[in-house]
Design an enzyme around this catalytic site. Structure first.
Site, PDB file in Angstrom:
ATOM      1  N   THR A 241       0.825  -1.210   0.000  1.00 28.48           N
ATOM      2  CA  THR A 241       0.000   0.000   0.000  1.00 28.48           C
ATOM      3  C   THR A 241       0.857   1.256   0.000  1.00 28.48           C
ATOM      4  OG1 THR A 241      -1.746  -1.137   1.144  1.00 28.48           O
ATOM      5  CG2 THR A 241      -1.634   1.221   1.507  1.00 28.48           C
TER       6      THR A 241
ATOM      7  N   GLY B 295     -10.327  -3.145   2.958  1.00 32.21           N
ATOM      8  CA  GLY B 295      -9.369  -3.039   4.060  1.00 32.21           C
ATOM      9  C   GLY B 295      -9.519  -1.755   4.843  1.00 32.21           C
TER      10      GLY B 295
ATOM     11  N   GLY C 117      -5.040  -5.149   7.145  1.00 33.17           N
ATOM     12  CA  GLY C 117      -6.156  -4.242   7.370  1.00 33.17           C
ATOM     13  C   GLY C 117      -7.178  -4.669   8.408  1.00 33.17           C
TER      14      GLY C 117
HETATM   15  N1  ASP Z   1      -3.719  -2.184   4.699  1.00 33.11           N
HETATM   16  C1  ASP Z   1      -3.944  -2.737   3.400  1.00 33.11           C
HETATM   17  C2  ASP Z   1      -5.188  -3.575   3.437  1.00 33.11           C
HETATM   18  O1  ASP Z   1      -5.376  -4.315   4.378  1.00 33.11           O
HETATM   19  C3  ASP Z   1      -2.826  -3.563   2.897  1.00 33.11           C
HETATM   20  C4  ASP Z   1      -1.473  -2.920   2.924  1.00 33.11           C
HETATM   21  O2  ASP Z   1      -1.198  -2.088   3.763  1.00 33.11           O
HETATM   22  O3  ASP Z   1      -0.649  -3.270   2.069  1.00 33.11           O
HETATM   23  O4  ASP Z   1      -5.933  -3.541   2.502  1.00 33.11           O
END
Ligand code: ASP
Length: 311
Positions: free
Chosen positions: A176, A206, A230
């Site tokens: 992300t 997420g 997430g």
């Molecule tokens: N937080 C993001 C999610 O759960 C994933 C990530 O941080 O790469 O969708």
């Protein structure tokens, strides 16, 4: 002189030094540097925190290295469903999108939701309709195809699990992207954009597009963008908890971010990290994974780019 600055991340995860070639690490560092430099220049010229955050995220979304925009990971069905959010700390206005396909830059769609709709969070097919109405650039499926990510998905799908984009050792990782900024006028802003978890199912959404969880900005406290698994971030209401600790408990940015990332999240089993900047320009970037792609630049001549725990 008023302090200003920007911090960015390109995801957290189990990035081991051994599995990363020098060349690849350098490519990541260059991309991160370019992103915060562009955002910083905007701030330097008197641009808003909101503009700086958007510009930095656009660079990361357009790079195949990160799990956002062009490099978004594959879902269980072999598609790319993206989530993004942006928030203005000055007036607490926010815009967010969840589960959108084809949109080249989900952060611009989130911005359009904030500026041109009556809603805060829109999703799926109808969010795409909104994107069309507002002439946002759409891309064919091939634009989002990346061989590395295709293989990553095949591996995770074979185990019937979900994974973070940067967790190489287990075939998982979080990639992300996000940015937080403080401008010369003392305004804060935060933005986050992601393809979510590899092999996600059932329209899973997420933390990233959820205001107060993966993304939050409030001029009275701080601006935050999260990265990590997430589901745990949602349960811990991460970003708003950090802001509240500062507002109600008088904690510093460092105390508040450390408490949530190093204590609250691990107790639940939550892996990841945050980037945060407060109204005085202090920056904190704690993570409880092996690495987090990150960088920042401030008007105090501080500049940093790092991937692993020690740089
Ligand atoms: N937080 C993001 C999610 O759960 C994933 C990530 O941080 O790469 O969708």
């Amino acid at each position: 002189m008023k302090t200003y600055g920007i911090a960015i991340h390109g995801g957290a995860g189990t990035v081991s030094k051994t599995s990363m070639t020098k060349w690849k690490a350098e490519a990541y560092r260059q991309a991160l540097k370019r992103a915060y430099s562009v955002g910083y220049l905007t701030l330097h010229k008197g641009g808003s925190a909101l503009e700086a955050v958007t510009e930095a995220i656009l660079i990361l979304e357009n790079s195949p290295l990160f799990n956002a925009g062009r490099g978004a990971v594959f879902t269980h069905k072999g598609d790319h469903e993206m989530d993004a959010a942006i928030m203005n700390g000055k007036n607490l206005k926010a815009g967010a999108v969840a589960g959108v396909q084809s949109v080249k830059n989900p952060i611009l769609l989130a911005m359009a939701v904030m500026k041109k709709s009556r809603h805060v969070l829109i999703s799926g097919e109808q969010a795409l309709e909104f994107a069309r109405e507002h002439q946002l650039e759409l891309m064919p499926k091939e634009y989002f195809y990346d061989e590395y990510r295709y293989k990553q998905w095949q591996k995770v799908a074979a185990q019937d699990t979900v994974a973070l984009d940067h967790d190489e050792a287990e075939g998982k990782k979080f990639g992300t992207v996000g940015a937080v900024a403080l401008d010369k006028k003392g305004n804060l802003a935060a933005g986050t954009s992601t393809g979510g978890m590899v092999n996600k199912k059932y329209g899973r959404i997420g933390d990233s597009p959820l205001v107060g969880i993966g993304t939050y900005a409030n001029n009275h406290s701080c601006a935050i963008s999260c990265t990590g698994h997430g589901e745990f971030f949602i349960r811990a209401v991460v970003a708003h908890d950090i802001s509240s600790r500062m507002l109600y408990k008088g904690q510093t940015l460092k105390q508040a971010t450390d408490a949530v990332v190093m204590e609250t999240l691990p107790k639940l089993g939550g892996k990841g990290g945050v980037i945060a900047i407060d109204k005085k320009g202090h920056i904190a970037m704690p993570f409880n994974t092996k690495g987090m792609y990150r960088g920042f630049k401030t008007s105090h001549n501080q500049e940093y780019v790092g991937i692993f725990e020690k740089g």
